[in-house]
Design a protein around this motif. Sequence first.
Motif, PDB file in Angstrom:
ATOM      1  N   LYS A  31       0.837  -1.208   0.000  1.00 36.08           N
ATOM      2  CA  LYS A  31       0.000   0.000   0.000  1.00 36.08           C
ATOM      3  C   LYS A  31       0.874   1.261   0.000  1.00 36.08           C
ATOM      4  N   PHE A  37       3.810   5.799  -5.350  1.00 36.76           N
ATOM      5  CA  PHE A  37       3.814   5.838  -6.814  1.00 36.76           C
ATOM      6  C   PHE A  37       2.783   6.855  -7.313  1.00 36.76           C
ATOM      7  N   LEU A  38       1.574   6.770  -6.736  1.00 39.73           N
ATOM      8  CA  LEU A  38       0.497   7.651  -7.222  1.00 39.73           C
ATOM      9  C   LEU A  38       0.774   9.115  -6.894  1.00 39.73           C
ATOM     10  N   VAL A  39       1.145   9.372  -5.633  1.00 41.98           N
ATOM     11  CA  VAL A  39       1.356  10.772  -5.236  1.00 41.98           C
ATOM     12  C   VAL A  39       2.594  11.350  -5.912  1.00 41.98           C
ATOM     13  N   THR A  42       1.804  12.007  -9.411  1.00 38.81           N
ATOM     14  CA  THR A  42       0.948  13.190  -9.592  1.00 38.81           C
ATOM     15  C   THR A  42       1.760  14.474  -9.477  1.00 38.81           C
ATOM     16  N   PHE A  45       3.568  14.861 -12.576  1.00 39.53           N
ATOM     17  CA  PHE A  45       2.609  15.242 -13.618  1.00 39.53           C
ATOM     18  C   PHE A  45       2.360  16.757 -13.577  1.00 39.53           C
ATOM     19  N   ILE A  55       7.509  26.057 -21.742  1.00 35.84           N
ATOM     20  CA  ILE A  55       8.014  25.867 -23.107  1.00 35.84           C
ATOM     21  C   ILE A  55       7.118  26.603 -24.105  1.00 35.84           C
ATOM     22  N   HIS A  56       5.807  26.540 -23.873  1.00 33.07           N
ATOM     23  CA  HIS A  56       4.878  27.143 -24.833  1.00 33.07           C
ATOM     24  C   HIS A  56       4.808  28.660 -24.741  1.00 33.07           C
ATOM     25  N   GLU A  62      13.369  22.671 -24.025  1.00 34.10           N
ATOM     26  CA  GLU A  62      13.275  21.491 -23.152  1.00 34.10           C
ATOM     27  C   GLU A  62      14.495  21.412 -22.236  1.00 34.10           C
ATOM     28  N   GLN A  63      15.631  21.887 -22.751  1.00 29.64           N
ATOM     29  CA  GLN A  63      16.868  21.870 -21.971  1.00 29.64           C
ATOM     30  C   GLN A  63      16.810  22.823 -20.789  1.00 29.64           C
ATOM     31  N   ASN A  67      14.812  24.484 -14.949  1.00 31.16           N
ATOM     32  CA  ASN A  67      15.124  25.391 -13.832  1.00 31.16           C
ATOM     33  C   ASN A  67      13.911  26.162 -13.321  1.00 31.16           C
ATOM     34  N   LEU A  89      -0.359  15.620   3.381  1.00 34.73           N
ATOM     35  CA  LEU A  89      -0.093  14.789   2.197  1.00 34.73           C
ATOM     36  C   LEU A  89       0.994  13.764   2.523  1.00 34.73           C
ATOM     37  N   PHE A  92       0.146  10.251   4.320  1.00 31.74           N
ATOM     38  CA  PHE A  92      -0.261   9.026   3.618  1.00 31.74           C
ATOM     39  C   PHE A  92       0.534   8.763   2.346  1.00 31.74           C
TER      40      PHE A  92
ATOM     41  N   PHE B   6     -10.264  14.076   1.597  1.00 28.71           N
ATOM     42  CA  PHE B   6      -9.095  14.529   0.835  1.00 28.71           C
ATOM     43  C   PHE B   6      -8.332  13.345   0.240  1.00 28.71           C
ATOM     44  N   GLN B   7      -8.131  12.326   1.105  1.00 33.98           N
ATOM     45  CA  GLN B   7      -7.400  11.147   0.655  1.00 33.98           C
ATOM     46  C   GLN B   7      -8.159  10.396  -0.429  1.00 33.98           C
ATOM     47  N   PHE B  10      -8.007  12.252  -3.617  1.00 34.56           N
ATOM     48  CA  PHE B  10      -6.666  12.175  -4.204  1.00 34.56           C
ATOM     49  C   PHE B  10      -6.431  10.822  -4.870  1.00 34.56           C
ATOM     50  N   SER B  14      -5.735  10.271  -8.784  1.00 33.79           N
ATOM     51  CA  SER B  14      -4.484   9.684  -9.271  1.00 33.79           C
ATOM     52  C   SER B  14      -4.763   8.457 -10.118  1.00 33.79           C
ATOM     53  N   VAL B  18      -3.652   7.693 -13.937  1.00 33.25           N
ATOM     54  CA  VAL B  18      -2.845   6.526 -14.324  1.00 33.25           C
ATOM     55  C   VAL B  18      -3.561   5.723 -15.397  1.00 33.25           C
ATOM     56  N   ASP B 115      14.052  19.291 -30.006  1.00 32.06           N
ATOM     57  CA  ASP B 115      13.451  20.049 -28.910  1.00 32.06           C
ATOM     58  C   ASP B 115      12.051  20.532 -29.281  1.00 32.06           C
ATOM     59  N   LYS B 117      10.480  23.115 -28.155  1.00 34.44           N
ATOM     60  CA  LYS B 117      10.405  24.571 -28.333  1.00 34.44           C
ATOM     61  C   LYS B 117      10.800  24.969 -29.753  1.00 34.44           C
ATOM     62  N   LEU B 120       8.040  24.181 -32.111  1.00 31.71           N
ATOM     63  CA  LEU B 120       6.941  25.160 -32.046  1.00 31.71           C
ATOM     64  C   LEU B 120       7.318  26.449 -32.768  1.00 31.71           C
ATOM     65  N   GLU B 152      21.156  26.959 -26.431  1.00 32.04           N
ATOM     66  CA  GLU B 152      21.144  27.306 -25.005  1.00 32.04           C
ATOM     67  C   GLU B 152      21.311  26.078 -24.118  1.00 32.04           C
ATOM     68  N   THR B 154      21.711  24.645 -19.905  1.00 36.70           N
ATOM     69  CA  THR B 154      21.375  25.025 -18.524  1.00 36.70           C
ATOM     70  C   THR B 154      22.639  25.396 -17.777  1.00 36.70           C
TER      71      THR B 154
END
Lengths: 159, 154
Positions: A31, A37-39, A42, A45, A55-56, A62-63, A67, A89, A92, B6-7, B10, B14, B18, B115, B117, B120, B152, B154
Amino acid sequence: MADEKKKKLPPKAQAYQALQDKKEEKRPIVKNCMMAFLVGGTICFIGQIIMTFYIHFFPFTEQTAGNPTTATLIFLTMLATGFGYYDRLGQFAGAGSAVPVTGFGNAVISAAIEHRTEGYIIGVGTNMFKVAGPVIVYGVFSAFIVALIKTILTQWGGM
Amino acid sequence: MNMTFFQKFFLFFSLAIVCAGCGTDETMESQSSLDINPLSAKPSLFDQSPSNMAKESLMEYEEITGIKAVNSDKEMIIAVQIKHMKRFFMAKHRKAWQKEMEKQFPGWKVELSTDRKIYLELDKLEEKINKDTLSKDELKKEMKHIIKLSKEQT
């Protein structure tokens, strides 16, 4: 090694140890792994969404988008820690909330909040990196070792 | 197991992510539509046929899902998007394609990037070229900016 140590214990202590082992609640490893894994996933994500946003809409590739993404995630963690959401958070999610960069942010910020009453220099200043300090020290150290190995391999190994 | 609201929320959220992420989208795979639009010839601009040729030769690779390319008189920028699972070998592919393009266009300064960027930015530039809203100098300036972006670190 632990078993050898147990054998040296007096019989009463051994009996107590056996009783404790029986009564002890088992760790729900599966568990915990699932939640981590899920948190953790996320959080990453959300990080990916922030990175795509940079980026947009900003001149980051991407490089270089990593930062500002890290900075934003740490800023969000700062707010979440301050308002007390991040520790809930962490209750759990376990490693899922500790391993991403947000966990590092939380370690710094929660220590700063905790020691605020002791003053800004002696309290916050000295205690801020109490938990995060080892991460920085060993992070830099292992990066140095890896870089050294890579340099040796590429410069003299002809890779 | 007592879970707070909340849990529960969540966990549900998630799991939904997935499940959505792991599901393979068959329609996307089978279509295999490449994101390529050849540039039309504009008398006021540089001839874009080298870019179109580069696109055609890179189209052969099944890893590529989209190609954008723009050229000036002696410079060319190419940006490719590759299939998600092939990203593990992205650096290797990029080097090979860069070499191939340099071979195909001797004497040209070719920049190949994977890349997002750059892709785009080139997409925007291609649109401008097709709409014929650019001058030669402006195109060169835009290309210089994109090359600077791609360099560029980093």
